[in-house]
Write a protein that holds these residues in place. Structure first.
Motif, PDB file in Angstrom:
ATOM      1  N   THR A  91       0.871  -1.175   0.000  1.00 52.80           N
ATOM      2  CA  THR A  91       0.000   0.000   0.000  1.00 52.80           C
ATOM      3  C   THR A  91       0.911   1.228   0.000  1.00 52.80           C
ATOM      4  O   THR A  91       1.547   1.548   1.003  1.00 52.80           O
ATOM      5  N   ILE A  92       0.982   1.904  -1.142  1.00 48.54           N
ATOM      6  CA  ILE A  92       1.952   2.983  -1.337  1.00 48.54           C
ATOM      7  C   ILE A  92       1.248   4.246  -1.806  1.00 48.54           C
ATOM      8  O   ILE A  92       0.362   4.200  -2.675  1.00 48.54           O
ATOM      9  N   TYR A  93       1.656   5.392  -1.226  1.00 46.76           N
ATOM     10  CA  TYR A  93       1.107   6.699  -1.603  1.00 46.76           C
ATOM     11  C   TYR A  93       2.199   7.565  -2.215  1.00 46.76           C
ATOM     12  O   TYR A  93       3.383   7.402  -1.915  1.00 46.76           O
ATOM     13  N   GLN A  94       1.764   8.490  -3.040  1.00 44.84           N
ATOM     14  CA  GLN A  94       2.721   9.368  -3.719  1.00 44.84           C
ATOM     15  C   GLN A  94       3.410  10.326  -2.757  1.00 44.84           C
ATOM     16  O   GLN A  94       4.535  10.754  -2.989  1.00 44.84           O
ATOM     17  N   SER A  95       2.726  10.647  -1.662  1.00 41.84           N
ATOM     18  CA  SER A  95       3.284  11.601  -0.701  1.00 41.84           C
ATOM     19  C   SER A  95       2.515  11.507   0.611  1.00 41.84           C
ATOM     20  O   SER A  95       1.460  10.858   0.688  1.00 41.84           O
ATOM     21  N   GLU A  96       3.032  12.161   1.652  1.00 38.70           N
ATOM     22  CA  GLU A  96       2.300  12.224   2.916  1.00 38.70           C
ATOM     23  C   GLU A  96       0.965  12.940   2.713  1.00 38.70           C
ATOM     24  O   GLU A  96      -0.042  12.578   3.334  1.00 38.70           O
ATOM     25  N   THR A  97       0.952  13.926   1.843  1.00 37.20           N
ATOM     26  CA  THR A  97      -0.270  14.681   1.581  1.00 37.20           C
ATOM     27  C   THR A  97      -1.352  13.792   1.000  1.00 37.20           C
ATOM     28  O   THR A  97      -2.522  13.848   1.421  1.00 37.20           O
TER      29      THR A  97
END
Length: 263
Positions: A91-97
């Motif tokens: 589960t990966i996101y592009q940024s903390e935002t």
């Protein structure tokens, strides 16, 4: 350099986490403070873990096995220290935002789920049966079969053949019914002790690698106080049914993979 954010799981705001290496084996995992909770995350190099590179890595069986185990081990340690809502592997996101934008709107559901899971443990039960031993035990403990066999002995040779085939078919049907009855009776006992439970699909021998057939597969969410009583029931079943071909495989406690739904 831009960094992607890998999410292991969500924990209560009050929790602290012992440091451990992240997915890349280099940078430490850390807690990202959200609104009323924490996300356990690690940073990943965007060049090494972008969508194209990640697809290549996932197709590498050795890499996949190593990193999936790392993910599970991290969640297992988090689960030992308190409630956690586990995320799926990779589960990966592009940024903390972008992570905040996805998670924080579900704040109340996450907090409610964490409260519900506090003090609970997930356990898995798989029940296997050695059909040869079960048939022998079933025949030995069933007086009707002995009566039918005695009746067959008094028939002519030609009639005996068809009568035996009919008896074998009847035995198989009755054995299967008894298997189901036993598995459901065990499940009902554990379900009464559990906070929640879920019956899962059974696996074939090609998946389990066992000689015995899997007849039952279920998961339970128990309060920690109930685990000892559950263990007593399992020991009792093993003593009663073990010599008749039944095997009970219990594993846990696991992170609440099956019970952390936000619904």
């Amino acid at each position: 350099m831009e960094h992607l954010i890998y999410l292991y799981g969500i924990i209560p705001e009050s929790r602290d986490v012992a440091p451990f290496k992240g997915l890349d084996g280099e940078k430490d995992a850390y807690c990202l403070h959200l609104d009323g909770m924490k996300a356990v995350v690690c940073s990943l190099d965007e060049f090494e873990y972008n969508e194209e590179k990640l697809e290549e890595k996932v197709n590498n069986v050795e890499w996949l096995h190593e990193k999936a185990f790392h993910h599970h081990e991290a969640l297992d340690k988090l689960n030992e220290e308190g409630p956690v809502i586990p995320m799926k592997f990779c589960t990966i996101y592009q940024s903390e935002t972008s992570l905040r934008a996805t998670v924080e709107p579900k704040k109340q559901a996450f907090i409610h789920s964490l409260s519900r899971l506090d003090g609970k443990q997930e356990w898995n039960l798989k029940i296997y049966c050695d059909d040869e031993k079960w048939e022998e035990a079933f025949a030995h403990h069933n007086s009707i079969i002995e009566e039918k066999k005695a009746e067959i002995e008094n028939l002519s040779p030609g009639k005996q053949f068809f009568a035996k085939k009919k008896l074998d078919q009847w035995m198989k049907e009755e054995m299967d019914k008894e298997k189901d009855r036993l598995c459901y009776a065990i499940h009902d006992t554990l379900d009464d002790l559990a906070v929640e439970s879920s019956v899962k699909k059974t696996w074939g021998k090609d998946v389990t690698g066992k000689n015995e057939a899997m007849n039952w597969n279920s998961v339970y969410l128990f309060s920690k106080e109930q685990v000892e009583e559950v263990a007593k029931h399992l020991e009792s079943w093993k003593e009663k049914w073990g010599d008749r071909g039944w095997k009970f495989e219990v594993t846990g406690p696991w992170p609440p993979y099956h019970f952390a739904s936000l619904q």
